[in-house]
Structures are given as C-alpha cells and as structure tokens.
Scaffold this active site. Structure first.
Site, PDB file in Angstrom:
ATOM      1  N   HIS A  62      -0.410  -5.241   3.681  1.00  0.00           N
ATOM      2  CA  HIS A  62      -1.263  -6.738   4.773  1.00  0.00           C
ATOM      3  C   HIS A  62      -0.922  -7.869   3.474  1.00  0.00           C
ATOM      4  CE1 HIS A  62      -1.773  -3.895   8.197  1.00  0.00           C
ATOM      5  NE2 HIS A  62      -2.805  -3.081   7.145  1.00  0.00           N
ATOM      6  N   ARG A  83     -13.726  -6.756   8.970  1.00  0.00           N
ATOM      7  CA  ARG A  83     -12.233  -7.492  10.070  1.00  0.00           C
ATOM      8  C   ARG A  83     -12.816  -8.117  10.568  1.00  0.00           C
ATOM      9  NH1 ARG A  83     -10.699  -4.929  15.190  1.00  0.00           N
ATOM     10  NH2 ARG A  83     -12.856  -5.147  16.075  1.00  0.00           N
ATOM     11  N   TYR A 122       1.336  -7.964  11.662  1.00  0.00           N
ATOM     12  CA  TYR A 122       1.103  -7.439  13.187  1.00  0.00           C
ATOM     13  C   TYR A 122       0.519  -9.101  13.649  1.00  0.00           C
ATOM     14  CZ  TYR A 122      -3.794  -7.668  11.365  1.00  0.00           C
ATOM     15  OH  TYR A 122      -4.796  -7.283   9.808  1.00  0.00           O
ATOM     16  N   HIS A 204      -0.205  -0.082  15.440  1.00  0.00           N
ATOM     17  CA  HIS A 204      -1.751  -0.553  14.520  1.00  0.00           C
ATOM     18  C   HIS A 204      -2.320   0.567  14.700  1.00  0.00           C
ATOM     19  CE1 HIS A 204      -5.105  -2.212  14.051  1.00  0.00           C
ATOM     20  NE2 HIS A 204      -4.598  -2.720  13.248  1.00  0.00           N
ATOM     21  N   HIS A 231      -1.643   3.407  11.696  1.00  0.00           N
ATOM     22  CA  HIS A 231      -3.203   2.943  11.417  1.00  0.00           C
ATOM     23  C   HIS A 231      -3.948   4.896  11.964  1.00  0.00           C
ATOM     24  CE1 HIS A 231      -3.454  -1.890  10.322  1.00  0.00           C
ATOM     25  NE2 HIS A 231      -3.211  -0.622   8.960  1.00  0.00           N
ATOM     26  N   GLU A 234      -8.319   6.293  10.725  1.00  0.00           N
ATOM     27  CA  GLU A 234      -9.791   5.432   9.488  1.00  0.00           C
ATOM     28  C   GLU A 234     -10.921   5.161   9.918  1.00  0.00           C
ATOM     29  OE1 GLU A 234      -9.623   1.653   7.423  1.00  0.00           O
ATOM     30  OE2 GLU A 234      -8.088   1.234   9.027  1.00  0.00           O
ATOM     31  N   HIS A 268      -4.220   7.070   6.956  1.00  0.00           N
ATOM     32  CA  HIS A 268      -6.117   6.992   5.936  1.00  0.00           C
ATOM     33  C   HIS A 268      -5.497   8.191   6.466  1.00  0.00           C
ATOM     34  CE1 HIS A 268      -6.301   2.690   5.119  1.00  0.00           C
ATOM     35  NE2 HIS A 268      -5.619   2.301   6.314  1.00  0.00           N
ATOM     36  N   ASP A 319      -2.852  -1.192   0.818  1.00  0.00           N
ATOM     37  CA  ASP A 319      -3.480  -2.068   2.174  1.00  0.00           C
ATOM     38  C   ASP A 319      -3.949  -3.190   1.793  1.00  0.00           C
ATOM     39  OD1 ASP A 319      -4.429  -1.816   4.829  1.00  0.00           O
ATOM     40  OD2 ASP A 319      -5.607  -0.083   4.005  1.00  0.00           O
TER      41      ASP A 319
END
Length: 446
Positions: A62, A83, A122, A204, A231, A234, A268, A319
């Site tokens: 990302h 996040r 994204y 995602h 993903h 995770e 992950h 990542d």
C-alpha cells in the site's frame, strides 16, 4: 540481434551460487543466454560484483502507508487504532500527490532490489466518494509512478464496498467504494495493461465486500486470467465477525463463492483453522506473508510452514512499509517460525529466496520473471558480499549470507528489462530518493 552482456561475479541460480556467469540481454529486455564458467568479464561486458539474484517481487504494497513510518510508532494501541491514522493519511491523497509519493516509494523499492510490486490499491475516488473526471485517475497515477521509478507493477485494483458485513462505508471509506461490485468491475475494466504494468483484482477483505458480491470480483479475474488477492484472517476480530454474520470462517466463505484458486493469493493468512489451511492448500491458493508489518501491527505469526506443506505457494510483501526490505521479510518469516516452534531451519535460504523471487512474481501474474535463465525477463539485482554485514562467508554461501545477514542497504545494482535502474547504490531515474520521500510525505501533512 543487439545484445548487452553482464558479467555476474556470483549468481544465485535457484539451487546454488555459481561463480563467473555471463548473461546476455536482448533488445527486448529478456535474458537471451546464460553462460557459466566465465572466470573474467568478457570484452565489453558490464561487471556486477557481488551476488546477483533475480529481481525481488514485493507481492503486497500500500504505497501511501509509507507516509505513516515513524508516526505510528508513537505510543501503543492495536491494529484498529493504527487504522484510524491510516485513514487520515488516505484522506489527503490526490492523483498528483499520490504520483509523487508512489514514485518515491517505488524508487525506494528499486534501491532495495525490488523489480516488481503488487500494489493493493483501494483509494479510488475523491474524499466523499465523488469519482474523478477520469474514474481511474488514482490507479493511473500509481502505474505512471512505477514507470517513473523504473519498476514493474501489478495494479491489484481493489473492491472495497462496506465497513463491515453489510454496513455502509464510513466517512473515511467512502472514497474507496464504487457502490457495488458491478460498478467496480465496470470501472476497473477501463484500465489497460502496458509494457511495465499488469492489471489484477483484489477483494479487500470479507468484511469489505458483501458475500453476495464476492463472485462478481472473482469472475472478473477469472475471465481475464488475472491475479486476485485478498486480505485474509489478519485479525481474530474479523474472524469472529464473519462467523457471527455467516456461520463460517472467512476462508470458508471465500471458498463458497469461488474466490479461491491458483491465481488467488491470501495476504497474511494469520489466524486459520485446520480446515482453512486444507482449503487454501487444496485449491493451490497462495499465501503472501508480510512479517515486518504483521509484527509491527501485533497481528500474530501465520502458519506459513503448514500452509506451504498443504500446497499453498509462499510470497512476501512489505505491506505497510514499516521497512522496505524483502531480504528482511524472508529472514523474518524463518525467524518468526523459530521463535514459535523453538526449532531452527524451517526453510532453506534457497526456499526463502524463491518466495521472494519466482513465487512472488508468479503471484502477481508474471510467470516469466524471478529466474536467471534464458527466456526470462532480464530483471535482476546484485547484493554486495563485501559490506560490514556480508563480508567473511565463503561466496558459495551467498544465498545464506543474503537472507540471514544482508539488508536492503547492501543492494548495489538493480536491473529491469536489461536496463540499470540502480547503479552502484544510486537510483538512475530519481536523483535524490530521500528528498523525494521527505517532500512527498510532507505534502500529505499540508
């Protein structure tokens, strides 16, 4: 036919280190021939001293997360508090400043020996979710940034439609969403591959794409024989929410909707059941481990050995870019497993380099990269064997030295399509990579 010849002081050929290798590159940027037993550089050849490997594949990136380095190390917290900081950075992205940031990030990758990146993309629209005049302006910025930095990219255009199992996107996530998987497919279909860029797809996560729309994304990738990443497991909280919503694990949900398969990679794959591992291995679904991010976010240690034994090919990614160093990712995968099992030697250095090269490229749709052999793409990187970290071991132990001692700082050269992108530790296209990083990251704070 015009050929460029490189002389490799030592070359990793997948199973062993070979001294004195001459490698001819065609005008089309492919390896035309490879000759061993060449003790000195042939006339006119460019000498690459050290250990030359196939170009490294960063299978999960990302790019904008690079702006978080350092800032997210203040204090404590969880993945979910991290996040929130990530969302703030995403809100400030525009096509122009994302190009500048990604160009610098991809240049940092080239300096680390990475020749191909899988960009899990994204951030599609303007804040609030309004499409740009070109609905793919952000994806195009990333594709052009890779070209400007001299590396290849597989743009894994990502469907992101929900904040969690049927809930509408929150204010931060509105710019990620196309509204439906059908609208996502219509938009991404306008993206076109080019010489340095492939177009792939991503879910995602099971929380971000409603179950009844997973098949639309999978079908889009299947029809184009494109890579599909997701993903997967995770966080235990996501597993618990998936079971509450659907009565099954995320892996089982993906299997039910046709998402798993040999062109799919789960990123992950940290918190899996025995059934999950059997499903992933049995379908040939790949696993991309991102150990430096997984430890930075306190995600846990995924069952990489069991996944590989079950039939899931392993690849590696940086990542969130806590560091950009695929040699460290390879080392960390082995050392994490040693800490968990209290035994040593789960993968050989050759196996770890295969995950960082050939299997990583394959997960991104490049089956003709990641090997030093005739016909393959002429993408390779040279690691110094005479730095303070790497000096001392016999050259025949170069693979072990690269994986267990070297870092990205030991990358001396990076060649993509036969052309030097990094020469003697300096980027040939981006003159001052640290300044480019500093300025592009500062622009996001303005």
């Amino acid at each position: 036919m015009s050929l460029t010849t490189y002389w490799l002081e030592h070359a990793w050929l997948g199973t062993h280190v070979e001294p004195g290798v001459a490698l001819d590159v065609s005008a089309e940027g492919r390896i035309a021939a490879l000759r061993t037993g060449v003790a000195i550089p042939p006339p006119g050849a460019e000498a690459l001293r050290g250990l030359t490997l196939p170009g490294l594949a960063n299978a999960h990136s990302h790019a904008f997360h690079r702006a978080l380095r350092g800032a997210v190390q203040v204090g404590s917290g969880t993945f979910w508090t991290w996040r929130e900081l990530m969302y703030r950075a995403a809100q400030n992205l525009t096509p122009d400043n994302y190009f500048a940031l990604a160009r610098a990030v991809y240049a940092e990758m080239a300096l680390a020996g990475i020749t191909n990146v899988g960009e899990f993309h994204y951030v599609h629209h303007a804040p609030g979710g309004t499409p740009y005049a070109d609905p793919n302006a952000m994806g195009e910025a990333l594709i052009e940034a890779a070209a400007a930095a001299g590396i290849r990219i597989t743009l894994l255009d990502t469907a992101y439609l929900s904040s969690g199992f049927g809930e509408a996107p929150n204010a931060h996530q509105q710019r990620f969403s196309d509204g439906s998987a059908e609208a996502w497919a219509e938009r991404v279909s306008a993206l076109k591959p080019r010489e340095h860029a492939l177009i792939g797809a991503a879910v995602h996560s099971v929380r971000a794409v409603p179950a009844d729309q997973l098949a639309t994304v999978a079908r889009w990738a299947e029809e184009r024989r494109a890579p599909l990443h997701v993903h997967l497991s995770e966080q235990t909280a996501e597993n618990d929410a998936c079971r509450a919503a659907h009565g099954r694990t995320p892996t089982q949900l993906l299997a039910d909707h046709g998402v798993l398969g040999p062109r799919t990679t789960g990123v992950h794959n940290t918190h899996l059941t025995d059934t999950d591992i059997a499903l992933l291995g049995g379908t040939g679904t790949g696993t991309c481990m991102c150990p430096t991010t997984e430890r930075d976010l306190a995600d846990g240690i995924g069952p990489a050995t069991r996944l590989q034994q079950a039939g899931s090919p392993l690849s590696l990614g940086s990542d969130s870019h806590a560091v950009i160093d695929l040699l460290e990712e390879a080392r960390a995968m082995e050392l994490n497993e040693r800490l968990r099992s209290r035994t040593r030697g789960h993968w050989t250095a050759n196996a770890l380099l295969t995950a960082a090269t050939g299997d990583g490229h394959a997960s991104l749709g490049l089956v003709d990269a990641g090997r030093l052999e005739a016909g393959a793409l002429a993408d390779f990187t040279t690691v110094a064997l005479d730095s303070v970290r790497t000096a001392g071991p016999l050259p025949r132990l170069g693979a072990e030295t690269a994986v267990f001692a070297a870092t990205a700082a030991d990358v001396r050269h990076t060649v993509v399509a036969g052309r030097h992108v990094v020469r003697d530790g300096a980027h040939t296209l981006v003159g001052d990579v640290p300044t480019a990083l500093s300025e592009s990251i500062a622009a996001l704070r303005a």
